[in-house]
Design a protein around this motif. Structure first.
Motif, PDB file in Angstrom:
ATOM      1  N   VAL A 162       0.849  -1.141  -0.026  1.00  0.00           N
ATOM      2  CA  VAL A 162      -0.146   0.001   0.020  1.00  0.00           C
ATOM      3  C   VAL A 162       0.887   1.330  -0.114  1.00  0.00           C
ATOM      4  O   VAL A 162       0.644   2.123  -0.673  1.00  0.00           O
ATOM      5  CB  VAL A 162      -0.967  -0.045   1.161  1.00  0.00           C
ATOM      6  N   PRO A 175      -7.416  -3.496  -3.276  1.00  0.00           N
ATOM      7  CA  PRO A 175      -8.746  -2.827  -3.032  1.00  0.00           C
ATOM      8  C   PRO A 175      -9.683  -3.881  -2.420  1.00  0.00           C
ATOM      9  O   PRO A 175     -10.822  -3.237  -1.967  1.00  0.00           O
ATOM     10  CB  PRO A 175      -9.183  -2.023  -4.137  1.00  0.00           C
ATOM     11  N   LYS A 205      -9.096  -0.699   2.573  1.00  0.00           N
ATOM     12  CA  LYS A 205      -9.585   0.553   2.269  1.00  0.00           C
ATOM     13  C   LYS A 205      -8.295   1.201   1.949  1.00  0.00           C
ATOM     14  O   LYS A 205      -7.364   1.419   3.041  1.00  0.00           O
ATOM     15  CB  LYS A 205     -10.453   1.199   3.422  1.00  0.00           C
ATOM     16  N   LEU A 206      -7.956   1.802   0.864  1.00  0.00           N
ATOM     17  CA  LEU A 206      -6.700   2.358   0.223  1.00  0.00           C
ATOM     18  C   LEU A 206      -6.707   3.846   0.522  1.00  0.00           C
ATOM     19  O   LEU A 206      -7.822   4.517   0.590  1.00  0.00           O
ATOM     20  CB  LEU A 206      -6.415   1.780  -1.001  1.00  0.00           C
ATOM     21  N   ASP A 227      -6.992   6.160  -4.916  1.00  0.00           N
ATOM     22  CA  ASP A 227      -7.897   5.674  -5.746  1.00  0.00           C
ATOM     23  C   ASP A 227      -7.208   4.842  -7.104  1.00  0.00           C
ATOM     24  O   ASP A 227      -6.531   5.503  -7.788  1.00  0.00           O
ATOM     25  CB  ASP A 227      -9.034   6.437  -6.486  1.00  0.00           C
ATOM     26  N   THR A 228      -7.039   3.363  -7.047  1.00  0.00           N
ATOM     27  CA  THR A 228      -6.117   2.543  -8.139  1.00  0.00           C
ATOM     28  C   THR A 228      -6.730   2.984  -9.626  1.00  0.00           C
ATOM     29  O   THR A 228      -6.049   3.052 -10.544  1.00  0.00           O
ATOM     30  CB  THR A 228      -6.207   1.380  -7.671  1.00  0.00           C
ATOM     31  N   SER A 239     -13.142  -9.172  -8.394  1.00  0.00           N
ATOM     32  CA  SER A 239     -14.046  -8.709  -7.422  1.00  0.00           C
ATOM     33  C   SER A 239     -15.487  -9.804  -7.587  1.00  0.00           C
ATOM     34  O   SER A 239     -15.734 -10.136  -6.314  1.00  0.00           O
ATOM     35  CB  SER A 239     -14.635  -7.352  -7.866  1.00  0.00           C
TER      36      SER A 239
END
Length: 328
Positions: free
Chosen positions: A80, A107, A111-112, A115-116, A317
């Motif tokens: 991260v 992700p 919670k990063l 925003d990738t 996902s």
């Protein structure tokens, strides 16, 4: 006389137009690149397969561009922090990220602070590989089917190591547990050496590991290989079945890696980096050098890589949701 003055004015106008076009052309020229050293951030410890592959590429960059290239290993925080450094860097092409499938898996679990999808520009996919499912020899399962049967008899008793929450090795175990309808215990570690050490010592029973890492330990008898995670068998372990062949129907997970730049990096610079990467990967013997690190060249240019990353994020996902749903 009138015709002479008209001719002189026309010539002056033509000269001015030529100067204007020349100036416009000069202004339209892309800025020179690179103009200073390039920093390539790798979110793993040194001497991992991705680190070795990155250093091979970095040496070729130096030869081509005549600028220093620093490979900076930043393994803390499951990758991260490394991605955050690139997201916040100047978008001038002099800071790059070499990241794996973890770019889209992180992700899914964390919670990063960035925003990738918004804060990075995918530059090029470079190579891909499968992972190997390896176990300590003391595990009472010599195949995936036996492993599934054992885990069903003793829910939660079989543990798997990963090198961090949100890593591909975490996702690999989570998805395997879901598709096989078994409950495994996740033992997250700090990095690859620590995770591998836990399995080698028998404190954790198994893990999903890069094939280049796994192969020497399997050949020495210190680990037992059960399957690979790809759609097809690995050329490095052609006798080893895939998980999909072995009882986990629908299982397919690849370890790919590629280059990323900060969002806002000018398109001509992105294209130049991608073109140089393509030239490097096409060089004689490069496929062999990559295979020695466990990778097969899987080149995609910037636009295709951007679409691929979006598709992978959606696919993985959905795979995680399916795995979670199958356990409920």
């Amino acid at each position: 006389m009138f015709e002479l003055r008209t001719t002189i004015r026309m010539k002056r106008l033509l000269v001015l137009l030529m100067l204007a076009f020349t100036a416009t052309g000069l202004l339209a020229q892309p800025a020179p690149y690179p103009t200073k050293s390039i920093r390539v951030i790798v979110p793993t410890v040194a001497r991992t397969p991705i680190d070795h592959a990155t250093r091979i590429i970095a040496r070729e960059f130096i030869e081509a561009w005549g600028q220093p290239v620093l490979v900076d290993n930043r393994a803390a925080g499951d990758g991260v922090a490394a991605q955050g450094m690139v997201a916040n860097a100047q978008p001038d092409g002099h800071t790059l990220l070499m990241q794996s499938t973890a770019f889209v898996t992180l992700p899914l679990f964390s919670k990063l602070p960035y925003d990738t999808g918004r804060d990075f520009t995918p530059v090029a996919r470079i190579a891909s590989s499968s992972l190997a499912l390896v176990a300590h020899p003391s595990l009472a399962a010599a195949s995936v089917k036996e492993l599934i049967a054992l885990a069903r008899r003793k829910p939660g008793a079989v543990s798997y190591a990963s090198y961090g929450n949100g890593s591909l090795t975490h996702l690999a175990g989570d998805v395997f547990g879901g598709l096989a309808a078994i409950r495994l215990s996740h033992a997250a570690q700090r990095d690859v050496p620590q995770a591998l050490g836990e399995v080698m010592a028998g404190r954790v029973q198994m893990m999903f590991l890069e094939i280049a890492y796994a192969l020497p330990h399997v050949e020495a008898g210190a680990l037992r290989a059960l399957a690979t995670t790809g759609r097809v068998r690995s050329p490095l372990m052609p006798g080893l079945p895939t998980l999909a062949e072995s009882g986990a129907s629908g299982y397919e997970l690849a370890l790919w890696f590629g280059a990323f730049a900060p969002a806002g990096t000018p398109a001509p610079i992105v294209e130049r980096i991608a073109a140089e990467l393509a030239r490097i990967l096409e060089a004689p013997g490069m496929d062999r050098r990559m295979l020695e690190q466990g990778f097969e060249i899987a080149w995609l240019p910037a636009a295709e890589f951007q679409r691929f990353v979006r598709g992978e994020a959606q696919r993985l996902s959905a795979l995680v949701k399916k795995a979670v749903g199958s356990r409920q």
